[in-house]
Design a protein around this motif. Structure first.
Motif, PDB file in Angstrom:
ATOM      1  N   VAL A 126       0.736  -1.240  -0.330  1.00 38.13           N
ATOM      2  CA  VAL A 126       0.154   0.167  -0.075  1.00 38.13           C
ATOM      3  C   VAL A 126       1.242   0.908   0.776  1.00 38.13           C
ATOM      4  CG1 VAL A 126      -1.967   1.035   1.821  1.00 38.13           C
ATOM      5  CG2 VAL A 126      -1.444  -0.948   1.220  1.00 38.13           C
ATOM      6  N   LEU A 127       0.528   1.827  -0.958  1.00 43.01           N
ATOM      7  CA  LEU A 127       1.098   3.344  -0.422  1.00 43.01           C
ATOM      8  C   LEU A 127       0.142   4.613   0.373  1.00 43.01           C
ATOM      9  CD1 LEU A 127       1.910   3.533  -4.044  1.00 43.01           C
ATOM     10  CD2 LEU A 127       3.739   3.247  -2.223  1.00 43.01           C
ATOM     11  N   PHE A 128       1.362   5.501   0.482  1.00 43.27           N
ATOM     12  CA  PHE A 128       0.256   6.296   1.569  1.00 43.27           C
ATOM     13  C   PHE A 128       0.826   7.819   1.301  1.00 43.27           C
ATOM     14  CE2 PHE A 128       0.479   8.534   5.496  1.00 43.27           C
ATOM     15  CZ  PHE A 128      -1.523   9.411   5.989  1.00 43.27           C
ATOM     16  N   THR A 129       0.005   8.900   0.903  1.00 40.38           N
ATOM     17  CA  THR A 129       0.972  10.269   0.986  1.00 40.38           C
ATOM     18  C   THR A 129       0.705  10.863   2.698  1.00 40.38           C
ATOM     19  OG1 THR A 129      -1.300  11.083  -0.517  1.00 40.38           O
ATOM     20  CG2 THR A 129       0.613   9.702  -1.519  1.00 40.38           C
ATOM     21  N   PRO A 130       1.126  12.024   3.423  1.00 44.63           N
ATOM     22  CA  PRO A 130       0.759  11.687   4.093  1.00 44.63           C
ATOM     23  C   PRO A 130       1.034  14.122   4.011  1.00 44.63           C
ATOM     24  CG  PRO A 130       3.223  11.778   4.070  1.00 44.63           C
ATOM     25  CD  PRO A 130       3.008  11.431   3.146  1.00 44.63           C
TER      26      PRO A 130
ATOM     27  N   GLY B 229      -3.854  14.076   1.786  1.00 48.85           N
ATOM     28  CA  GLY B 229      -2.721  12.772   1.350  1.00 48.85           C
ATOM     29  C   GLY B 229      -3.796  11.613   1.439  1.00 48.85           C
ATOM     30  N   GLY B 230      -3.511  10.604   1.420  1.00 48.05           N
ATOM     31  CA  GLY B 230      -4.566   9.368   0.664  1.00 48.05           C
ATOM     32  C   GLY B 230      -3.890   8.086   0.916  1.00 48.05           C
ATOM     33  N   PHE B 231      -4.437   6.911   0.668  1.00 52.74           N
ATOM     34  CA  PHE B 231      -4.016   5.758  -0.076  1.00 52.74           C
ATOM     35  C   PHE B 231      -3.886   5.711  -0.940  1.00 52.74           C
ATOM     36  CE2 PHE B 231      -4.849   5.035   5.372  1.00 52.74           C
ATOM     37  CZ  PHE B 231      -4.203   5.114   5.836  1.00 52.74           C
ATOM     38  N   ALA B 232      -3.334   4.479  -1.244  1.00 53.66           N
ATOM     39  CA  ALA B 232      -3.014   3.921  -2.375  1.00 53.66           C
ATOM     40  C   ALA B 232      -2.810   2.466  -2.854  1.00 53.66           C
ATOM     41  CB  ALA B 232      -2.251   4.673  -4.261  1.00 53.66           C
ATOM     42  N   ARG B 233      -3.279   1.547  -3.796  1.00 54.23           N
ATOM     43  CA  ARG B 233      -2.836   0.688  -4.405  1.00 54.23           C
ATOM     44  C   ARG B 233      -3.559  -0.344  -2.961  1.00 54.23           C
ATOM     45  NH1 ARG B 233       0.398   0.192  -8.910  1.00 54.23           N
ATOM     46  NH2 ARG B 233       0.859  -2.213  -7.860  1.00 54.23           N
ATOM     47  N   LEU B 234      -4.885   0.164  -2.684  1.00 55.56           N
ATOM     48  CA  LEU B 234      -5.795  -1.211  -1.845  1.00 55.56           C
ATOM     49  C   LEU B 234      -6.884  -2.167  -2.460  1.00 55.56           C
ATOM     50  CD1 LEU B 234      -7.860   1.680  -0.090  1.00 55.56           C
ATOM     51  CD2 LEU B 234      -4.780   0.651   1.264  1.00 55.56           C
TER      52      LEU B 234
ATOM     53  N   MET C 146      -1.363  -1.106   5.792  1.00 58.83           N
ATOM     54  CA  MET C 146      -1.916   0.335   5.925  1.00 58.83           C
ATOM     55  C   MET C 146      -0.644   1.241   7.037  1.00 58.83           C
ATOM     56  SD  MET C 146      -5.700   0.305   4.570  1.00 58.83           S
ATOM     57  CE  MET C 146      -6.248   2.047   4.609  1.00 58.83           C
ATOM     58  N   THR C 147      -0.948   0.337   7.973  1.00 57.95           N
ATOM     59  CA  THR C 147      -0.461   1.318   9.289  1.00 57.95           C
ATOM     60  C   THR C 147       1.147   1.375   8.405  1.00 57.95           C
ATOM     61  OG1 THR C 147      -1.732   0.509  10.967  1.00 57.95           O
ATOM     62  CG2 THR C 147       0.172   0.713  11.208  1.00 57.95           C
ATOM     63  N   GLN C 148       1.675   0.459   7.991  1.00 58.11           N
ATOM     64  CA  GLN C 148       2.901   0.018   7.496  1.00 58.11           C
ATOM     65  C   GLN C 148       3.750   1.309   6.225  1.00 58.11           C
ATOM     66  OE1 GLN C 148       5.103  -3.536   6.324  1.00 58.11           O
ATOM     67  NE2 GLN C 148       6.620  -2.591   4.991  1.00 58.11           N
ATOM     68  N   ALA C 149       1.897   1.814   5.690  1.00 56.22           N
ATOM     69  CA  ALA C 149       2.328   2.152   4.405  1.00 56.22           C
ATOM     70  C   ALA C 149       2.822   3.748   5.071  1.00 56.22           C
ATOM     71  CB  ALA C 149       1.082   2.716   3.984  1.00 56.22           C
ATOM     72  N   VAL C 150       1.472   4.328   6.640  1.00 59.00           N
ATOM     73  CA  VAL C 150       1.932   5.053   6.994  1.00 59.00           C
ATOM     74  C   VAL C 150       3.301   6.119   7.098  1.00 59.00           C
ATOM     75  CG1 VAL C 150       0.936   6.576   8.733  1.00 59.00           C
ATOM     76  CG2 VAL C 150      -0.308   5.282   7.526  1.00 59.00           C
ATOM     77  N   LEU C 151       3.654   4.650   7.380  1.00 61.83           N
ATOM     78  CA  LEU C 151       5.481   5.041   8.367  1.00 61.83           C
ATOM     79  C   LEU C 151       5.958   5.294   7.482  1.00 61.83           C
ATOM     80  CD1 LEU C 151       6.053   1.741  11.110  1.00 61.83           C
ATOM     81  CD2 LEU C 151       4.206   4.249  10.831  1.00 61.83           C
ATOM     82  N   GLU C 152       5.895   4.328   5.974  1.00 62.28           N
ATOM     83  CA  GLU C 152       7.235   4.561   4.741  1.00 62.28           C
ATOM     84  C   GLU C 152       6.496   5.839   4.179  1.00 62.28           C
ATOM     85  OE1 GLU C 152       7.201  -0.415   4.098  1.00 62.28           O
ATOM     86  OE2 GLU C 152       5.871   0.904   2.679  1.00 62.28           O
ATOM     87  N   GLY C 153       5.260   6.294   4.191  1.00 67.16           N
ATOM     88  CA  GLY C 153       4.614   7.709   3.526  1.00 67.16           C
ATOM     89  C   GLY C 153       5.946   8.903   3.682  1.00 67.16           C
TER      90      GLY C 153
END
Length: 486
Positions: free
Chosen positions: A330-334, A350-355, A364-371
Motif C-alpha cells: 500500500v502507498l500513503f501520502t502524508p 493525503g491518501g492511500f493508494a493501491r488498496l 496500511m499502518t506500515q504504509a503510513v510510516l513509509e509515506g
C-alpha cells in the motif's frame, strides 16, 4: 546550580530540570489541545500554555525540590510561526494561529507582490505557515482585531512576556516570521511595511544564548525559587533541538520525527534556497545559520491513523515488530495539512493508494510510516540540491521511539540514523543549555556537545534500500496525484 528548559510544543509542554553536570534531574509533560474549527484552521488558546507551564514547573518542584529552588536560569523553546496578537494591555485579542494553519495562501502572494525582494531578504518563500501572512489575513477578515493589535509575538515570546513582563524574541524563531532580515539578523522595515506593520509591533531581538528578562519577583516567590531565574533568549523548537544535540558546527545534521518532520543542516552563513522550499534561518547561537526541509504531518500522520482506526499508536505498531522484510503493498501520502518542502502547497491532501480486497490494517499502518519516510526523502533531495550530501543524522522526536520507523527511514533515506536515549527531550534540553549560557557566558561549543553514551544506530540494508528506491518512484506518482486532486 540548576537550569530549566521549557519546550512549548504543539501537543504538549515539556519541561526538564538539569544540574550543572548537564544531567536531567526531573522532567514532566503537560498536554495541549489544538482547535481545528474550520478547514485549514489550526489554533490554540495562549492561556492554555500559561496554565500548562505553571503546572509543569510545579511538577519539577515536587520531583526535585532542592534542585528546583536553586535554579539559576530558564530557557524557552517553542513551536514556531504562531501569531499571538496583543492589545495595548498585552491581552491576546484572538486565539493563536499556529504553524500548521493554512488559511492565508492568498496573503502570501500579496506579500511577495508588495515586496519583490522578499525571498532575498528572508531566505524563504512566503508560506501560509509563517507569521506575516496570518496578519494580512486578520487585516482582511478581522479588521477590528488588526486595528487593535499593538504587539505581535510568537508563542514562546508570549510565554516569556507573562513570566517576565518583557517582550523579547531571539533570532531562530524570528526567522520564521517573514519579518526578519535573516542575513543581517535584524527586523526588516521593508517586510514589516508589506504587512502594514512597523518595528513598534515587534519585540526586542537577542541571540538565543543571551539574557532575555528575569522572572517576575512575585511569580518567583510563588513558585518557590530562591531568587528570580534569568531567562535566555531561547530558540525555535528545531534550533533548540540542534543545541541539545550539539549540532553547532557547519554540516551537522539531524532528523526530527515529531508532529511535523524536519531534516536539519547547520551552516556557517546565510544560504537560502527558496526555489526548492528549503528554509534558511538563523541558528540560536551567534554567527550560525541553518537550512531545513519541513514536512507538516510526520508523527501527526500516525496519530491521525490511530484516531481513524480507534486504536492507539502502540497497538498499531505492535503487530509489525521492529524489523521488516519488504515495503508495504500500500502507498500513503502524508499531506494531511498540505506540504512545505519541496511542494509549498497547503491544498495538497493525503491518501492511500493501491488498496485491494486483501488489504489489512497492518499493511496500511506500515504504509503510513513509509509515506512519511518518502516525504523526508523528497526533503533530503531538496536540501542536497542546496549543498553537500547528508550522509548520516541523529534522530529526535516522539516518533523516534519506534525502532521500526527508524529502520524504515534508514532504508528509505539510505543513511545511518543515530538514536540517543535523550532524543525525546532534545528541544527542552537545548533550552536548558541556552539558559546556562545566558547565565555563565561560557563557550557554546564547550557546553553544546553531542549526547553522551553510545547511540543505537539504524543502518540501511542493501536489499531494502533497493526495494524502497523502486517503491519511492511509484510513490512519487501517487504524490503527484495528491497534488493534482487539490
Amino acid at each position: 546550580m540548576s537550569y530549566i528548559g521549557i519546550d512549548l510544543g504543539t501537543s504538549s509542554i515539556k519541561a526538564i530540570l538539569v544540574d550543572d553536570r548537564q544531567s536531567v534531574v526531573a522532567g514532566t509533560t503537560r498536554d495541549l489541545v489544538v482547535n481545528r474549527s474550520a478547514a485549514q484552521w489550526s489554533e490554540q488558546n495562549p492561556a492554555d500554555w500559561i496554565t500548562a507551564t505553571l503546572a509543569a514547573l510545579q511538577d519539577l518542584k515536587q520531583a526535585a525540590p532542592s534542585a528546583f529552588r536553586v535554579c539559576r536560569g530558564i530557557g524557552l523553546s517553542g513551536q514556531m510561526h504562531g501569531a499571538v496578537l496583543l492589545d495595548e494591555a498585552d491581552r491576546p485579542l484572538r486565539p493563536c494561529m499556529l504553524w500548521n494553519d493554512g488559511r492565508s495562501s492568498a496573503e502570501c502572494a500579496e506579500i511577495e507582490a508588495a515586496e519583490p525582494a522578499s525571498r532575498d531578504i528572508t531566505g524563504n518563500i512566503a508560506m501560509p505557515g509563517f507569521t506575516a501572512p496570518k496578519l494580512l489575513w486578520v487585516g482582511r477578515h478581522e479588521p477590528d482585531v488588526f486595528r487593535r493589535t499593538r504587539k505581535v509575538l510568537l508563542p514562546k515570546a508570549y510565554l516569556r512576556l507573562v513570566l517576565t513582563g518583557e517582550a523579547i524574541e531571539e533570532m531562530s524563531d524570528a526567522s520564521g516570521t517573514l519579518w526578519l532580515d535573516v542575513g543581517a539578523r535584524d527586523w526588516s522595515d521593508r517586510m514589516l511595511a508589506a504587512t502594514r506593520l512597523d518595528r513598534s509591533h515587534m519585540p526586542a531581538l537577542v541571540e538565543g544564548s543571551q539574557p532575555a528578562g528575569r522572572m517576575r519577583p512575585d511569580l518567583s516567590r510563588e513558585l518557590g525559587f530562591d531568587a528570580p531565574p534569568l531567562f535566555a533568549g531561547g530558540a525555535g523548537d528545531n534550533a533548540a533541538g540542534a543545541v541539545g544535540l550539539g549540532a553547532v558546527e557547519p554540516g551537522a545534521s539531524f532528523l526530527s520525527l515529531g508532529t511535523s518532520g524536519v531534516l536539519w543542516r547547520t551552516t556557517a552563513g546565510f544560504e537560502p534556497r527558496a526555489d526548492r522550499a528549503v528554509h534558511a534561518f538563523c541558528h540560536a547561537l551567534p554567527g550560525l545559520w541553518h537550512q531545513m526541509s519541513v514536512h507538516l504531518s510526520a508523527a501527526a500522520s500516525l496519530n491521525w491513523w490511530a484516531m481513524v482506526t480507534g486504536s492507539t499508536e502502540a497497538d498499531l505498531l505492535a503487530p509489525l515488530g521492529e524489523t521488516l522484510e519488504r515495503p508495504s503493498p500500500v502507498l500513503f501520502t502524508p499531506y494531511l495539512s498540505g506540504e512545505r518542502t519541496p511542494h509549498n502547497d497547503t491544498q495538497m491532501r493525503g491518501g492511500f493508494a493501491r488498496l485491494g480486497h486483501d488489504t489489512g490494517r497492518n499493511a496500511m499502518t506500515q504504509a503510513v510510516l513509509e509515506g512519511v519516510g518518502f516525504a523526508f526523502r523528497d526533503g533530503k533531495a531538496a536540501l542536497e540540491s542546496a549543498g553537500s550530501r547528508i550522509d548520516e543524522a541523529i534522530v529526535i522526536g516522539g516518533g523516534s521511539r519506534s525502532a521500526l520507523w527508524l529502520s524504515i527511514l534508514a532504508n528509505v533515506l539510505d543513511m545511518p540514523l543515530h538514536r540517543h536515549a535523550a532524543g525525546e527531550t532534545g528541544a527542552a534540553f537545548g533550552a536548558a543549555r541556552l539558559a546556562r549560557l545566558a547565565c555563565t557566558g561560557e563557550d557554546p561549543r564547550e557546553i553544546c556537545r553531542k549526547p553522551d553514551g553510545v547511540p543505537q544506530i539504524f543502518r540501511p540494508k542493501r536489499d531494502l534500500v533497493a526495494a524502497y528506491a523502486d517503491r519511492y518512484a511509484l510513490w512519487g506518482k501517487a504524490a503527484g496525484f495528491s497534488r493534482e486532486l487539490q
